[in-house]
Structures are given as C-alpha cells and as structure tokens.
Design a protein around this motif. Structure first.
Motif, PDB file in Angstrom:
ATOM      1  N   ILE A 145      29.343  28.825 -18.129  1.00 48.69           N
ATOM      2  CA  ILE A 145      28.987  29.031 -19.538  1.00 48.69           C
ATOM      3  C   ILE A 145      30.057  29.865 -20.234  1.00 48.69           C
ATOM      4  CG2 ILE A 145      27.328  30.143 -21.091  1.00 48.69           C
ATOM      5  CD1 ILE A 145      25.136  29.376 -19.092  1.00 48.69           C
ATOM      6  N   ASP A 146      30.549  30.910 -19.557  1.00 47.02           N
ATOM      7  CA  ASP A 146      31.591  31.760 -20.145  1.00 47.02           C
ATOM      8  C   ASP A 146      32.866  30.959 -20.411  1.00 47.02           C
ATOM      9  OD1 ASP A 146      32.578  34.575 -20.783  1.00 47.02           O
ATOM     10  OD2 ASP A 146      34.049  33.933 -19.280  1.00 47.02           O
ATOM     11  N   ARG A 147      33.258  30.101 -19.505  1.00 48.21           N
ATOM     12  CA  ARG A 147      34.441  29.262 -19.726  1.00 48.21           C
ATOM     13  C   ARG A 147      34.192  28.250 -20.833  1.00 48.21           C
ATOM     14  NH1 ARG A 147      38.536  29.389 -16.373  1.00 48.21           N
ATOM     15  NH2 ARG A 147      39.100  27.207 -16.726  1.00 48.21           N
ATOM     16  N   TYR A 148      32.990  27.727 -20.899  1.00 42.60           N
ATOM     17  CA  TYR A 148      32.639  26.781 -21.963  1.00 42.60           C
ATOM     18  C   TYR A 148      32.763  27.445 -23.331  1.00 42.60           C
ATOM     19  CZ  TYR A 148      29.695  23.845 -24.941  1.00 42.60           C
ATOM     20  OH  TYR A 148      29.205  23.076 -25.971  1.00 42.60           O
ATOM     21  N   LEU A 149      32.205  28.657 -23.452  1.00 44.87           N
ATOM     22  CA  LEU A 149      32.268  29.357 -24.736  1.00 44.87           C
ATOM     23  C   LEU A 149      33.694  29.759 -25.082  1.00 44.87           C
ATOM     24  CD1 LEU A 149      29.095  31.633 -24.454  1.00 44.87           C
ATOM     25  CD2 LEU A 149      29.355  29.538 -25.797  1.00 44.87           C
TER      26      LEU A 149
END
Length: 348
Positions: free
Chosen positions: A120-124
């Motif tokens: 999720i952090d990489r996606y954001l």
C-alpha cells in the motif's frame, strides 16, 4: 481435534504422522536450515534497518516490524526442532507450548499484513504520489499500523492464548503441542467457523488481494514512465512477494480450512499435508530480506557498502600477503644463493 485424552484415539492420518520418523527428520532438517538463514539474514537486516538506514520512512518502519517477527520465529524454531526429534513429545509445559504456537502464527499473519502495508505504501508513493506527502504524518500512520496489525492478529488468535494446547496421547506415550486440538477450545461450531473465517479470509485472502492489486498497479504505472532498472526492481519485488504468498502462505491456509472442515464434519484428516505446509510457511522468513533489498533504496546502498567493504578488506589482506611474500623472497633470494655457493665444493 479431540475430547478428553483418556477416551481419545488417534485417527490413522495423525498416527501415521507421529510414527513416521523420516517425515519428522525431514521437517527438522528444513527447520534447521530455515533457522540458520533466518537468524543470519534477518539479524543483518535488522542492524542495517535500525542503525544504518536513515530517515526512517514508513517502508523502513514496516520492514523493521517484519524483521522482528521473523527473528522471533527464528528464536522459536529450535524448540520445534527438539519437539520433532523427540517423536512429537513436548516436555516444556503448556505455557511454553502456547508461546511457541503463538510465535508461529503471529509470524505468518503479521508478515502477511506487513507485506500488504508495504505494498500500500508503494502504491501511494508511486501511483498516488500527491497523497500522504507529509513524511511526519506517514511515519505516525506507519507506527500506528504496526500496532494495529499486532492487535488484530492477537485478537484473532486469542483462543490459542487462553487454551492448553498440549494433549496426552496414552497409546503412544507422548504429550503433543498443538498437534491435537481439543474440540472445547471453542464452545460451538459457529465459534469455530468464525475463528477459521478470521484466519483464512481476514488475515490471508483479503491482504493477498490488496497486495496483488497494489503491485500490479505499481508495475503498470512504472511500465509507462519509468527507467528500466526501477521497473525491473519493481517486477522482481512483486514476484518475490507473490511467491511468498503462493508458496509459503496459501498452501497452509487452504489446507487449514480443508482439514478443519473435514475433521469437524466428515471425520477425515489432511493433517500430514497441513503439517508439511506449516513447515514451508516458515520459508517466508528467509525470503523477506530480498523484499527489503528491492523495496528500499537505502537498504540496497548500505548492503552494497558492506559487501564492497568486505571485498576491499579481503583484497587488502591478499595484497599484504603478496607483498610480504615478495619482500621475503627478495631478501632470501640472494642470501640463499650465497649460501648455496659457499657450500659448493672447491674445484681448485
């Protein structure tokens, strides 16, 4: 699953597992290899992440959380190895059995949730870079997320913390640890259904779907406007994460659900297959350092610095040895020659 130990008799599949020495040795050998790789790889990773990587971004915080769970598993595996090699006989008491079982399952499910958080952090950061731009806020969210993960996992695994997981098997003269569960660990079939649903669907299937979506979106974004090296690292990271899910986590959770349903309703068992899948689920702790390498630029740089420093130190040692021997030969050469000449017989 069983009632009381005095009137209980093992089913054929579980008895075959307990009596199969080759399977026990094979599982123990796998655990030994995992323990060595786990403690070495994650020990180095923790040192790099905590003391050599700055600033502490959300991804780094998630990686530290994942490393701590892996090291806890590495510390617990020797007890499981001893248990296996003693013929599935647990002699450390109910409390230690609970601790070891809890470490196994918290490692699995905290790893799953942490990988989802990293995804999720990489996606954001890559697909939605205009959101969550304030690093300070993201750090606090990361710390809160880690605490929330532990809270969710421990709440789902609460029955394992409040039940005596040891079980006496008189016909074999052994006391098992989490290999024979009591049916009264949970009061009703509905409670068992909720327990299994929470483990398999909430802690595994939902995070797997979210993680897959995040990494597919990241690869799609980078394939349009990214350098080849960054795109290759993103693809490798996605491959390793999905490999961990499909090889380490999926078989165990699917077999857990199938075995429990068969045992509760049809008096059948898939326990040997489940036991082997639990063994392979521990392999995730060996693959996690590769996730850190491809997910964190700072981690890659620090690791390369250590490798380059080690190589340079080895080359310096070799150079010193070579210079020592060359200097030694330069001194000894003429002296040795003079000695040989002086020892030669006179021809006059």
């Amino acid at each position: 699953m069983a009632g009381n130990s005095s009137s209980f008799k093992l089913d054929n599949a579980t008895r075959a597992l307990f009596l199969n020495v080759n399977t026990s040795i094979a599982i123990s050998v796998i655990y030994m290899i995992v323990t060595a790789i786990n403690l070495t790889g994650n020990g180095l990773s923790l040192w790099l992440l905590v003391f050599r990587t700055s600033p502490k971004t959300p991804s780094i915080i998630f990686m530290i959380n994942l490393t701590l769970t892996d090291l806890a598993l590495g510390a617990a595996l020797p007890f499981q190895i001893a248990y296996q090699l003693q013929g599935y006989h647990w002699n450390l008491g109910p409390n230690m059995c609970r601790v070891m079982t809890l470490v196994f399952y918290t490692n699995m499910y905290c790893s799953i949730l942490t990988m989802m958080a990293i995804g999720i952090d990489r996606y954001l950061g890559i697909v939605r870079p205009m959101q969550f731009r304030q690093t300070r806020v993201r750090k606090s969210i990361a710390v809160f997320s880690c605490l929330l993960m532990w809270g969710v996992v421990l709440s789902v695994l609460w029955p394992l913390m409040t039940t005596d997981l040891t079980f006496d098997v008189p016909e074999l003269g052994i006391t098992t640890c989490f290999d024979v569960l009591k049916k009264d660990m949970l009061p009703t079939l509905s409670a068992w259904a909720a327990f299994l649903f929470s483990m398999v669907f909430v802690l595994f299937l939902f995070p797997f779907c979210v993680t897959t979506f995040c990494y597919v979106s990241v690869i799609h974004k980078l394939s349009r406007d990214s350098k080849t090296a960054q795109k290759r690292r993103a693809i490798l990271l996605a491959f390793i994460v999905l490999l961990v899910f499909t090889v380490c986590f999926a078989p165990n959770n699917i077999l857990l659900l199938a075995h429990t349903v068969l045992r509760l309703f049809y008096n059948e068992s898939l326990y040997m297959a489940y036991k082997l899948s639990l063994c392979f689920s521990c392999l995730n702790s060996c693959l996690d350092p590769f996730i850190y390498y491809f997910a964190s630029k700072d981690f890659r740089q620090k690791l390369r610095q250590i490798i380059n420093l080690s190589i340079s130190m080895d080359s310096m040692k070799m150079d010193r040895k070579e210079s020592f021997y060359s200097a030694h030969n330069a001194v000894e050469g003429p002296v040795g020659e003079q000695r040989r000449l002086s020892l030669m017989p006179s021809t006059a």
